[in-house]
Design an enzyme around this catalytic site. Structure first.
Site, PDB file in Angstrom:
ATOM      1  N   HIS A 122       0.813  -1.229   0.000  1.00  0.00           N
ATOM      2  CA  HIS A 122       0.000   0.000   0.000  1.00  0.00           C
ATOM      3  C   HIS A 122       0.839   1.269   0.000  1.00  0.00           C
ATOM      4  O   HIS A 122       0.316   2.357  -0.160  1.00  0.00           O
ATOM      5  CB  HIS A 122      -0.936   0.000   1.210  1.00  0.00           C
ATOM      6  CG  HIS A 122      -2.053  -0.998   1.073  1.00  0.00           C
ATOM      7  ND1 HIS A 122      -3.309  -0.642   0.656  1.00  0.00           N
ATOM      8  CD2 HIS A 122      -2.078  -2.339   1.245  1.00  0.00           C
ATOM      9  CE1 HIS A 122      -4.076  -1.722   0.607  1.00  0.00           C
ATOM     10  NE2 HIS A 122      -3.346  -2.769   0.960  1.00  0.00           N
ATOM     11  N   ASP A 329       3.434   9.555  -0.968  1.00  0.00           N
ATOM     12  CA  ASP A 329       2.257   8.812  -0.525  1.00  0.00           C
ATOM     13  C   ASP A 329       2.033   7.662  -1.496  1.00  0.00           C
ATOM     14  O   ASP A 329       2.134   7.856  -2.704  1.00  0.00           O
ATOM     15  CB  ASP A 329       1.034   9.740  -0.552  1.00  0.00           C
ATOM     16  CG  ASP A 329       0.064   9.424   0.568  1.00  0.00           C
ATOM     17  OD1 ASP A 329       0.013   8.254   0.993  1.00  0.00           O
ATOM     18  OD2 ASP A 329      -0.647  10.343   1.011  1.00  0.00           O
TER      19      ASP A 329
HETATM   20  C1  GDG Z   1      -1.936   3.573   3.091  1.00  0.00           C
HETATM   21  C2  GDG Z   1      -0.985   4.404   2.261  1.00  0.00           C
HETATM   22  C3  GDG Z   1      -2.735   4.527   0.505  1.00  0.00           C
HETATM   23  C4  GDG Z   1      -8.605  10.353   7.804  1.00  0.00           C
HETATM   24  N1  GDG Z   1      -9.006  11.128   8.819  1.00  0.00           N
HETATM   25  C5  GDG Z   1     -10.203  10.673   9.215  1.00  0.00           C
HETATM   26  C6  GDG Z   1     -10.547   9.601   8.415  1.00  0.00           C
HETATM   27  N2  GDG Z   1      -9.540   9.412   7.564  1.00  0.00           N
HETATM   28  C7  GDG Z   1      -9.490   8.378   6.519  1.00  0.00           C
HETATM   29  C8  GDG Z   1      -9.633   8.970   5.151  1.00  0.00           C
HETATM   30  C9  GDG Z   1      -8.936   7.933   4.293  1.00  0.00           C
HETATM   31  C10 GDG Z   1      -7.873   7.365   5.221  1.00  0.00           C
HETATM   32  O1  GDG Z   1      -8.231   7.750   6.532  1.00  0.00           O
HETATM   33  C11 GDG Z   1      -6.499   7.886   4.925  1.00  0.00           C
HETATM   34  O2  GDG Z   1      -6.151   7.524   3.634  1.00  0.00           O
HETATM   35  P1  GDG Z   1      -4.687   7.343   3.106  1.00  0.00           P
HETATM   36  O3  GDG Z   1      -4.718   7.191   1.646  1.00  0.00           O
HETATM   37  O4  GDG Z   1      -3.826   8.420   3.638  1.00  0.00           O
HETATM   38  O5  GDG Z   1      -4.304   5.912   3.640  1.00  0.00           O
HETATM   39  P2  GDG Z   1      -3.588   5.180   4.844  1.00  0.00           P
HETATM   40  O6  GDG Z   1      -4.607   4.260   5.372  1.00  0.00           O
HETATM   41  O7  GDG Z   1      -2.961   6.092   5.795  1.00  0.00           O
HETATM   42  O8  GDG Z   1      -2.364   4.337   4.201  1.00  0.00           O
HETATM   43  C12 GDG Z   1      -1.749   5.319   1.325  1.00  0.00           C
HETATM   44  C13 GDG Z   1      -3.608   3.665   1.393  1.00  0.00           C
HETATM   45  O9  GDG Z   1      -2.837   2.845   2.265  1.00  0.00           O
HETATM   46  C14 GDG Z   1      -4.506   2.757   0.592  1.00  0.00           C
HETATM   47  O10 GDG Z   1      -3.788   1.816  -0.125  1.00  0.00           O
HETATM   48  O11 GDG Z   1      -3.560   5.427  -0.195  1.00  0.00           O
HETATM   49  O12 GDG Z   1      -0.850   5.978   0.471  1.00  0.00           O
HETATM   50  O13 GDG Z   1      -0.113   5.148   3.089  1.00  0.00           O
HETATM   51  O14 GDG Z   1      -9.822   6.892   3.944  1.00  0.00           O
HETATM   52  O15 GDG Z   1     -10.992   9.110   4.863  1.00  0.00           O
HETATM   53  N3  GDG Z   1     -11.710   8.944   8.527  1.00  0.00           N
HETATM   54  C15 GDG Z   1     -12.582   9.371   9.507  1.00  0.00           C
HETATM   55  N4  GDG Z   1     -12.271  10.398  10.334  1.00  0.00           N
HETATM   56  C16 GDG Z   1     -11.135  11.089  10.222  1.00  0.00           C
HETATM   57  O16 GDG Z   1     -10.883  12.009  11.003  1.00  0.00           O
HETATM   58  N5  GDG Z   1     -13.754   8.751   9.640  1.00  0.00           N
END
Ligand code: GDG
Length: 687
Positions: A122, A329
């Protein structure tokens, strides 16, 4: 479907564990694996998040390399293997996720050789120059190669991975496959999507509508720029705040008309670097609000907490601009979720070029996250973008997000992992499996006059870095002698090598020898070699030699080989990409020079060869095929393009085998490795 994972807490009491187990199984179809707290920290905050995470996100200065943590990483991966072995049933597909479990595929493969194993990363896979800093880099690569299918978000990550395989393990890829022994591992890209429906339907709920109305009231008629991230050094939070500072300084007329809402979710709060980052962000927010704020207007609304889904959706929907500027990212789901929360196509996404999502979301305003000037200009452009431009940009992106949503993503990956749908490259041969080998053996045994045409390098012996190190071992010599000793056999070794080497290495086997792709032939009964070329003029070599030498000079590791009827430029030991690039250039140069001459260019495995036309393994094979003897069993084997001419002239009923995996070829069958072919030779000689 069953999920196996760490449940997110440590539990000591057995009764509690059982209760959690039952509940998770019932409500989520998942199985918790409780892990020992002592190893867990070394594994999770240590190796996973203190070594792999920073290194793979291009922060080598933040990565540390501790043997203890590596040991814990291995230990925890093996605990996952043990649990998986308890749960897995024959025929199950196993899909392993992310950088915490990179050793698991091989561990499972060793225990269940027939399992179908997929792995998805990821986060980014870094350039091989960074990856090679890791002391345990080969172990990680081998661990991943236990899979049948390895997925990445973007083509760039897959390329970096393949380049690490090539440089660190010497493994080449062909058609997106890598041969590991006799297994083929596929490497492909599967850019993860979001659950678009969930966002679109949330937009219609009362809860979200209320949140949205509150937000509108609180922000009055100001435009909202939104940022959402886990508080992590890879997200470029401080750099982004400073860009906003720059924007307000440069565009004073936008003061009081815009609010930056910054949501930072607490993360890895026990780690000192993350505590320091939190302090830095707090200070930057205070400084900027202090500098630009006025009574009634706070430029940055900063929230350090996790919000419920409804509030998050309302924030997405309310924001006129999403500012997504990670320094690195893997994908970044926030960018996609923002678009999904604007089904009407309004809103502007500003997106970092170093997020995996940028490869797909090209209609966003793409920026360099280190360039405050550029981000500030993009903000101005976003805040003033006409609605029709917003719609035009977003509709293209939304259409793609709807098509390749998270469900399609998972189905795509799992579909490719299913054995029946694993799409084969075109025109490949039939694998010479056990059943086919039995048929071959029967045909061999019942025949009275057999012809065996055997290529040498890459067929009977594996490739080595220096061609002169590929001398035959004693077993091979004995095998060949036994085959030659059988009255029914005519054995011809048909190679691109020069006369001296063939004579020296294989002269004592009693086989007929064909050197230089057919330019020189020495029948077993003859004393000397016979030149097969039409003209005896070698003047062309003097003309071409300087060009080839020039390529030797500018391609370290490459070399020139001179044979009677050809000149060959070898680049197996050159840096792989440079070698390929130079080979293309040399080919272009040579093509111009040999046009309208009796010369031809042959491209072999890591070699370009110029030779007189009319010479080739096909013509050499014909000397036997068209001779007096009538063969009732014919076997021809080879591994590279120079052997194709031979495969092409084989009569119906001949057994032609290409060694070295699947590739477009005129041969009927394939064997994966020289070792597998050696095994076949043993069987033929009755061992
Ligand atoms: C990996 C990789 C890749 C965030 N704040 C809140 C909240 N979120 C949710 C968002 C989003 C998720 O968290 C963050 O998405 P990311 O893309 O940054 O993903 P990660 O899970 O950190 O990590 C990344 C991903 O895997 C998928 O393959 O995109 O690059 O690092 O869904 O909506 N959700 C809620 N409250 C918040 O305050 N409910």
């Amino acid at each position: 479907m069953l999920w196996l994972g760490w449940p997110g807490i440590h539990v000591w009491d057995d009764k509690d564990k059982r209760e959690i187990e039952q509940q998770l199984r019932k409500e989520y179809g998942s199985v918790p694996l409780f892990l020992p707290p002592s190893d867990f920290d070394l594994y999770y905050e240590g190796f996973s998040n203190g070594t792999i995470w920073p290194l793979f996100h291009y922060f080598p200065q933040n990565a540390h390399y501790e043997a203890r943590e590596w040991e814990a990483y291995k230990e925890i991966n093996s605990r996952f293997r043990d649990k998986l072995l308890e749960l897995a049933e024959p025929g199950d597909l196993l899909w392993i996720h992310d950088y915490h479990l990179m050793l698991l595929p091989l561990m499972v493969r060793e225990a269940l050789p027939e399992a179908r194993i997929g792995f998805f990363l990821h986060i980014p896979f870094p350039s091989s120059e960074l990856f090679r800093m890791l002391p345990w880099r080969e172990d990680i690569l081998r661990g991943l190669l236990g899979s049948d299918l390895i997925g990445f978000h973007s083509h760039a990550y897959a390329r970096h991975f393949q380049s690490s395989l090539l440089r660190l393990l010497g493994l080449e890829q062909e058609f997106g496959r890598v041969m590991v022994g006799d297994r083929s591992v596929r490497v492909d890209t599967f850019p993860i999507g979001v659950d678009v429906n969930r966002f679109e339907s949330a937009m219609g709920t009362e809860a979200v509508k209320e949140e949205l109305a509150d937000l509108r009231e609180e922000t009055e008629d100001r435009k909202i720029v939104l940022t959402v991230d886990r508080l992590d050094f890879t997200k470029g939070i401080v750099e982004r705040l400073e860009s906003f500072d720059h924007f307000l300084t440069e565009n004073p007329d936008w003061r009081r008309r815009v609010t930056l809402i910054s949501l930072a979710v607490p993360s890895r709060t026990g780690v000192p670097e993350y505590q320091a980052l939190k302090k830095e962000v707090d200070e930057a927010v205070g400084r900027i609000n202090g500098r630009h704020g006025t009574p009634g207007w706070v430029p940055i609304w900063y929230m350090y907490r996790f919000l419920p889904f409804d509030r998050l959706v309302a924030l997405y929907a309310a924001a006129e601009v999403a500012l997504v500027t990670p320094l690195r990212d893997g994908m970044n789901l926030v960018a996609k979720e923002y678009l999904a929360a604007h089904p009407d196509g309004k809103g502007v996404l500003i997106l970092s070029e170093t997020a995996g999502a940028a490869e797909e979301l090209g209609e966003a305003l793409i920026i360099n996250p280190h360039d405050a000037e550029q981000i500030s200009a993009a903000l101005l452009r976003a805040l003033t973008m006409p609605e029709d431009e917003q719609l035009a940009r977003n509709s293209a992106m939304l259409a793609r997000l709807r098509r390749y949503d998270v469900v399609r993503w998972a189905e795509d990956f799992l579909g490719q992992l299913e054995p029946e749908s694993a799409s084969e490259p075109p025109h490949v041969q039939v694998r010479l499996d056990e059943a086919n080998q039995d048929l071959l053996l029967q045909a061999y045994r019942s025949a009275t006059q057999r012809l065996l045409l055997l290529d040498y390098d890459g067929t009977m012996v594996p490739f080595v870095a220096r061609p002169k190190d590929a001398a035959p071992d004693e077993e091979l010599i004995n095998l060949l002698r036994e085959l030659v000793g059988d009255q029914k056999n005519t054995v011809v070794i048909i190679s691109g090598r020069d006369r001296e080497t063939l004579q020296d290495w294989l002269g004592n086997t009693g086989a007929h020898l064909v050197a230089e792709h057919g330019a020189q032939i020495k029948r077993a009964a003859d004393k000397g070699w016979k030149l097969q070329t039409a003209s005896n003029s070698e003047g062309w070599k003097d003309e071409l030699r300087p060009l080839l030498e020039f390529y030797v000079d500018r391609t370290p590791g490459s070399m020139l080989e001179e044979k009677t009827a050809s000149l060959a430029w070898h680049y197996r030991r050159a840096e792989p990409e440079l070698g390929d690039q130079r080979a293309k250039q040399l080919l272009e140069n040579l093509e111009g020079l040999v046009a309208n001459t009796p010369l031809v260019i042959m491209q072999g495995s890591k070699v370009l060869e110029v030779k007189e036309s009319g010479i080739g393994k096909g013509r050499a094979a014909r000397l036997w095929l068209d001779g007096e003897a009538v063969y009732d069993f014919i076997l021809s084997t080879g591994d590279d393009v120079t052997d194709e001419e031979m495969f092409e002239v084989m009569p119906d009923g001949a057994w032609s085998i290409r060694v070295g995996g699947d590739r477009v070829s005129a041969a009927k069958y394939s064997l994966q490795t020289p070792a597998a072919f050696r095994e076949l030779l043993r069987t033929l000689s009755g061992r």
